[in-house]
Design a protein around this motif. Structure first.
Motif, PDB file in Angstrom:
ATOM      1  N   GLN A   1     -12.415 -67.380 -31.927  1.00 41.49           N
ATOM      2  CA  GLN A   1     -13.310 -67.884 -32.967  1.00 41.49           C
ATOM      3  C   GLN A   1     -12.546 -68.654 -34.050  1.00 41.49           C
ATOM      4  OE1 GLN A   1     -16.792 -67.600 -32.992  1.00 41.49           O
ATOM      5  NE2 GLN A   1     -16.315 -67.013 -30.883  1.00 41.49           N
TER       6      GLN A   1
ATOM      7  N   THR B   1     -12.441 -73.516 -23.046  1.00 41.08           N
ATOM      8  CA  THR B   1     -12.362 -74.154 -24.368  1.00 41.08           C
ATOM      9  C   THR B   1     -13.745 -74.555 -24.887  1.00 41.08           C
ATOM     10  OG1 THR B   1     -11.914 -76.275 -23.305  1.00 41.08           O
ATOM     11  CG2 THR B   1     -10.013 -75.010 -24.063  1.00 41.08           C
ATOM     12  N   ASP B   2     -14.695 -74.725 -23.979  1.00 39.73           N
ATOM     13  CA  ASP B   2     -16.040 -75.129 -24.394  1.00 39.73           C
ATOM     14  C   ASP B   2     -16.785 -74.004 -25.112  1.00 39.73           C
ATOM     15  OD1 ASP B   2     -16.068 -73.747 -21.952  1.00 39.73           O
ATOM     16  OD2 ASP B   2     -17.955 -74.646 -21.332  1.00 39.73           O
ATOM     17  N   THR B   3     -16.275 -72.777 -25.058  1.00 38.72           N
ATOM     18  CA  THR B   3     -16.935 -71.652 -25.730  1.00 38.72           C
ATOM     19  C   THR B   3     -16.446 -71.476 -27.170  1.00 38.72           C
ATOM     20  OG1 THR B   3     -15.299 -70.051 -24.953  1.00 38.72           O
ATOM     21  CG2 THR B   3     -17.216 -70.454 -23.528  1.00 38.72           C
TER      22      THR B   3
ATOM     23  N   PRO C   1     -15.702 -72.348 -31.115  1.00 41.81           N
ATOM     24  CA  PRO C   1     -16.432 -73.093 -32.146  1.00 41.81           C
ATOM     25  C   PRO C   1     -15.885 -74.513 -32.296  1.00 41.81           C
ATOM     26  CG  PRO C   1     -15.792 -70.921 -32.962  1.00 41.81           C
ATOM     27  CD  PRO C   1     -15.106 -71.122 -31.645  1.00 41.81           C
ATOM     28  N   LEU C   2     -16.710 -75.406 -32.748  1.00 40.14           N
ATOM     29  CA  LEU C   2     -16.358 -76.825 -32.854  1.00 40.14           C
ATOM     30  C   LEU C   2     -15.077 -77.041 -33.658  1.00 40.14           C
ATOM     31  CD1 LEU C   2     -17.100 -79.717 -32.177  1.00 40.14           C
ATOM     32  CD2 LEU C   2     -18.556 -79.757 -34.198  1.00 40.14           C
ATOM     33  N   GLU C   3     -14.932 -76.361 -34.787  1.00 41.11           N
ATOM     34  CA  GLU C   3     -13.731 -76.534 -35.616  1.00 41.11           C
ATOM     35  C   GLU C   3     -12.476 -76.128 -34.847  1.00 41.11           C
ATOM     36  OE1 GLU C   3     -11.730 -74.651 -39.608  1.00 41.11           O
ATOM     37  OE2 GLU C   3     -13.909 -74.832 -39.572  1.00 41.11           O
TER      38      GLU C   3
ATOM     39  N   ARG D   1     -12.193 -76.068 -31.502  1.00 42.96           N
ATOM     40  CA  ARG D   1     -11.996 -77.049 -30.420  1.00 42.96           C
ATOM     41  C   ARG D   1     -11.276 -78.282 -30.946  1.00 42.96           C
ATOM     42  NH1 ARG D   1     -17.497 -75.996 -28.687  1.00 42.96           N
ATOM     43  NH2 ARG D   1     -18.031 -78.073 -29.391  1.00 42.96           N
ATOM     44  N   SER D   2     -11.607 -78.681 -32.164  1.00 43.28           N
ATOM     45  CA  SER D   2     -10.933 -79.820 -32.779  1.00 43.28           C
ATOM     46  C   SER D   2      -9.439 -79.523 -32.956  1.00 43.28           C
ATOM     47  CB  SER D   2     -11.588 -80.128 -34.122  1.00 43.28           C
ATOM     48  OG  SER D   2     -10.935 -81.190 -34.751  1.00 43.28           O
TER      49      SER D   2
ATOM     50  N   LYS E   1      -7.678 -79.654 -29.677  1.00 41.14           N
ATOM     51  CA  LYS E   1      -7.441 -81.053 -29.296  1.00 41.14           C
ATOM     52  C   LYS E   1      -6.156 -81.557 -29.951  1.00 41.14           C
ATOM     53  CE  LYS E   1      -8.493 -85.234 -27.780  1.00 41.14           C
ATOM     54  NZ  LYS E   1      -7.260 -85.791 -27.234  1.00 41.14           N
TER      55      LYS E   1
ATOM     56  N   LEU F   1     -11.058 -81.114 -23.255  1.00 40.36           N
ATOM     57  CA  LEU F   1     -11.476 -81.124 -24.663  1.00 40.36           C
ATOM     58  C   LEU F   1     -12.090 -82.458 -25.034  1.00 40.36           C
ATOM     59  CD1 LEU F   1      -8.399 -79.307 -26.163  1.00 40.36           C
ATOM     60  CD2 LEU F   1     -10.736 -78.472 -26.196  1.00 40.36           C
TER      61      LEU F   1
END
Length: 108
Positions: A22, A71-73, A75-77, A79-80, A83, A108
């Motif tokens: 998370q 990695t798709d699970t 949170p967006l922040e 995942r960024s 990347k 990603l």
């Protein structure tokens, strides 16, 4: 270019499962022990750049590849941030001569 898949296949693999991550701390809590990083290792990309490329700080030695899954699970922040980590690893062979690679599933 045909040798890249063969090279990847012979590298040690560090598999990291992002399905329960998370936060950045979750990422580092998984990554640093997998690298055999010392307790004093920094929890930032600059510290990772130094420790991965120097091949003298972590217990795991080059060459190796990271396999990041789920990695798709995250949170967006996060995942960024992952990347940014992927970009760092992609740059290390050219910038520092480190024989390291990263595979993300899904990308990603």
């Amino acid at each position: 270019m045909g040798s890249a898949p063969k090279r990847l296949a012979t590298m040690k693999e560090i598999r990291l499962d992002a399905s329960k991550w998370q936060t950045r701390d979750d990422f580092y809590d998984a990554l640093l022990p997998a690298l055999g990083a010392p307790a004093w290792h920094g929890r930032n990309l600059d510290a990772l750049t130094d420790s991965i490329s120097s091949d003298e700080i972590n217990e795991v030695r080059l060459p190796f590849r990271f396999l990041l899954v789920a990695t798709d699970t995250a949170p967006l922040e996060l995942r960024s941030y992952l990347k940014e980590f992927a970009d760092l690893v992609a740059d290390l062979p050219m910038l520092r001569g480190a024989d390291v690679a990263l595979i993300c599933e899904p990308p990603l």
